[in-house]
Design a protein around this motif. Structure first.
Motif: not given
Length: 122
Positions: A24-40
């Motif tokens: 991830a880029s950006g110095y505000t990264y630590s404040s973000y909710c992060m997720g993993w998704f998938r698509q078949a």
């Protein structure tokens, strides 16, 4: 604003393991909710796991106990450790981010997406 790039996908036998990364880029990264998704192919994108800015995690029932989401804020990197992989896990995996305190692997919560990485389990 944050930009995301996934890596680490590949082909593994059933029962094997794989570790995905999301830079991830950006110095505000630590404040973000992060997720993993998938698509078949031919299916809707579905949530896999999420982790909030404090490190609290949540998982879809289908992967609970097998997958682990984590983040290294110093490296601006999100990870998904996948163990005991099943053929049903085959999909393109995407990481996503949004600045929200309600952090759950729900597609509707996320506005920034990576390009995806293919995971094939046979």
């Amino acid at each position: 604003h944050v930009q995301l790039v996934e890596s680490g996908g590949g082909s593994v036998p059933a029962g094997g393991s794989l570790r995905l990364s999301c830079a991830a880029s950006g110095y505000t990264y630590s404040s973000y909710c992060m997720g993993w998704f998938r698509q078949a192919p031919g299916k809707e994108r579905e949530g896999v796991a999420a982790i909030d800015s404090d490190g609290s995690t949540s998982y879809a029932d289908s992967v609970k106990g097998r997958f682990t989401i984590s983040r290294d804020n110093a490296k601006n990197t999100l990870y998904l450790q996948m163990d005991n992989l099943k053929p049903e896990d085959t999909a393109v995996y995407y990481c996503a981010a949004d600045k929200t305190w309600v952090c759950w692997p729900d597609v509707e919560l996320f506005g920034t997406w990576g390009q995806g990485t293919q995971v094939t389990v046979s």
